[in-house]
Design an enzyme around this catalytic site. Structure first.
Site, PDB file in Angstrom:
ATOM      1  N   TRP A 126       0.827  -1.210   0.000  1.00  0.00           N
ATOM      2  CA  TRP A 126       0.000   0.000   0.000  1.00  0.00           C
ATOM      3  C   TRP A 126       0.859   1.257   0.000  1.00  0.00           C
ATOM      4  CZ3 TRP A 126      -4.712  -0.051  -1.639  1.00  0.00           C
ATOM      5  CH2 TRP A 126      -5.427  -1.252  -1.564  1.00  0.00           C
ATOM      6  N   HIS A 127       1.611   1.416  -1.090  1.00  0.00           N
ATOM      7  CA  HIS A 127       2.366   2.639  -1.325  1.00  0.00           C
ATOM      8  C   HIS A 127       1.503   3.463  -2.271  1.00  0.00           C
ATOM      9  CE1 HIS A 127       5.825  -0.452  -0.997  1.00  0.00           C
ATOM     10  NE2 HIS A 127       5.520  -0.005   0.198  1.00  0.00           N
ATOM     11  N   LEU A 128       0.836   4.463  -1.747  1.00  0.00           N
ATOM     12  CA  LEU A 128      -0.112   5.214  -2.573  1.00  0.00           C
ATOM     13  C   LEU A 128       0.632   6.202  -3.456  1.00  0.00           C
ATOM     14  CD1 LEU A 128      -2.892   5.832   0.062  1.00  0.00           C
ATOM     15  CD2 LEU A 128      -2.708   3.996  -1.605  1.00  0.00           C
TER      16      LEU A 128
END
Lengths: 226, 150
Positions: free
Chosen positions: A161-163
C-alpha cells in the site's frame, strides 16, 4: 496506483538458516522489469527474495497464510516448514486506471463533519497478468533450486500500500497536474512533493524515488528564490 | 463470557491448548507455554478477548452435549473431533484461538531455545553467518545492463 504484491514460498528438504539476518530483500532481480509484449502485459515487476520465516510466521503461514495444522499433525508439519523456506515476492508496476482514485466519501465524516477520503482500488487486468507471470516464474525458480513444494498468494491484501499517482508530473497541463519541478500547472506557487506526482508506480518501493524528486523540487525552489 | 470468565476456565483452556499443540519428544504441550500469552491477549484487547471467550464457550457447550467426562476427560481423538466441529461452527473465534495459541507458543523463550535459536533481542549480539562462496556471476555480468535507458 499502489504496488500489487504476490508471493511464492518454497519449502525445502534441508535447513537453510534463512530466519537469520535482515527481514528485507536479500536478492532482487529485474529480469522481467521492462516491457515485453509477448508476455501479455506492459511494464513489469521486480523479484524480491526474502529471508526465511520466523518461528511464529512459520506456524501461521506468513504472507501465504497457509497455517500449519493444529492437533497431532502439528509438530511434524511445523518441523517440515521451520527453517526450510525461501520466499519470492513479486512487486508489480501499477499503471494509472480511471477507476482507481481517492475521492471524498459521501457518508463518512470526521468529528467536524469534514468528509473523509475514500480510496478505491481494483486490480487491473494488466497487473493481474503481470503478477500471474511473476508467480509462474517464481515457481520455476524455487523448483529449480530444489523446493519440494511451492505455495503462492496471488495478491497480498495487506502489502504494497504505497499510494502513488493522481497528481502526475508532466510538461502538458492537459495531461498532468504538476510540471517537472513539482509546481502545479493551474495554481501559482503551489507545489506537490510526494508520491502523488509519480506517473506509474514503478516496480520497486518508492521511498528513494520520492526523496530524489523532493530534492530535485527543493533545488528548483532555491534556484528561483536567488 | 468475559476475559475474567476465560481466566476462570483456566483448566479447560489448558486442555484445549494441549490439544491444539500436543507434546512430543522435544517440546511440551502448549498449555504450559501459551497459556499466559492467550490470557494476556484476552485482557489487553476486548475484541480478542471476546473471540477467545466465544471459542471456549462453544467448546464447553459442545463438550457438555457429549459424554459426561467433559473435554479434558475425553480421548485425544474425541477432543480433536470436537474442536473440528467448533472450528466449522465458529470459524472466526476458533481462528483467533489457534492464532494466539501459536503466537504464544512460538514466542516463548523455551520454544525459541528448543528451536536452536537464542531467545531475546538479536542486537547487539547479531547472527553468526557461515561464510560461503559467491555464485559465479560472470554470465550475468557479461550480458550487460538489461534496463531501459532513460
Amino acid at each position: 496506483m499502489f504496488h500489487p504484491y504476490a508471493m511464492a514460498r518454497g519449502v525445502f528438504e534441508r535447513p537453510l538458516g534463512g530466519h537469520r539476518g535482515p527481514i528485507g530483500c536479500s536478492i532482487i532481480s529485474q529480469e522481467f522489469y521492462e516491457t515485453d509484449l509477448s508476455r501479455g502485459f506492459v511494464r513489469g515487476y521486480s523479484f524480491q527474495v526474502a529471508r526465511g520465516l520466523s518461528p511464529i510466521a512459520s506456524a501461521n503461514g506468513g504472507s501465504v497464510g497457509d497455517r500449519v495444522p493444529w492437533g497431532r499433525e502439528h509438530r511434524r508439519a511445523y518441523g517440515e516448514r521451520f527453517d526450510r523456506t525461501i520466499t519470492v515476492a513479486i512487486i508489480g508496476e501499477d499503471l494509472p486506471e480511471p477507476d482507481n482514485r481517492v475521492d471524498l466519501d459521501p457518508a463518512l465524516t470526521d468529528g467536524h463533519g469534514i468528509p473523509a477520503p475514500r480510496v478505491s482500488y481494483r486490480l487491473s487486468e494488466n497487473s493481474r497478468r503481470m503478477l500471474d507471470h511473476g508467480i509462474a516464474r517464481a515457481r520455476e525458480v524455487l523448483h529449480a533450486a530444489g523446493a519440494r513444494e511451492v505455495a503462492a498468494n496471488p495478491l497480498l491484501r495487506a502489502g504494497g500500500w504505497h499510494l502513488m499517482g493522481t497528481a502526475r508530473m508532466g510538461r502538458d497541463p492537459a495531461t498532468s497536474v504538476v510540471d517537472a519541478e513539482g509546481r502545479c500547472h493551474d495554481v501559482p506557487n503551489l507545489y506537490i512533493v510526494d508520491g502523488s506526482v509519480m506517473v506509474t508506480s514503478a516496480g520497486v518501493n518508492p521511498t528513494s524515488t520520492i526523496q530524489a524528486v523532493a530534492l530535485h523540487v527543493a533545488d528548483g525552489m532555491i534556484r528561483r528564490r536567488s | 463470557m468475559t476475559p475474567e470468565r476465560l481466566e476462570a476456565k483456566r483448566d479447560l483452556l489448558i486442555s484445549v491448548l494441549d490439544t491444539l499443540i500436543p507434546a512430543d519428544e522435544e517440546f511440551p504441550e502448549s498449555g504450559a507455554l501459551a497459556l499466559d500469552h492467550v490470557l494476556a491477549i484476552a485482557g489487553a484487547s476486548a475484541e480478542a478477548g471476546s473471540l477467545l471467550a466465544r471459542a471456549l464457550e462453544a467448546i464447553e457447550e459442545a463438550a457438555a452435549g457429549g459424554e459426561a467426562r467433559g473435554f479434558a476427560g475425553s480421548s485425544v481423538t474425541q477432543r480433536e473431533e470436537l474442536l473440528r466441529r467448533v472450528e466449522r461452527s465458529h470459524p472466526a473465534a476458533f481462528e483467533a484461538l489457534v492464532r494466539h495459541t501459536y503466537d504464544g507458543f512460538y514466542s516463548h523463550p523455551a520454544t525459541i531455545a528448543r528451536l536452536g535459536l537464542e531467545p531475546g533481542p538479536v542486537q547487539p549480539r547479531g547472527h553468526r553467518i557461515e561464510p560461503a562462496a559467491l555464485p559465479d556471476l560472470a554470465r550475468v555480468a557479461a550480458r550487460g545492463p538489461i534496463f531501459r535507458r532513460a
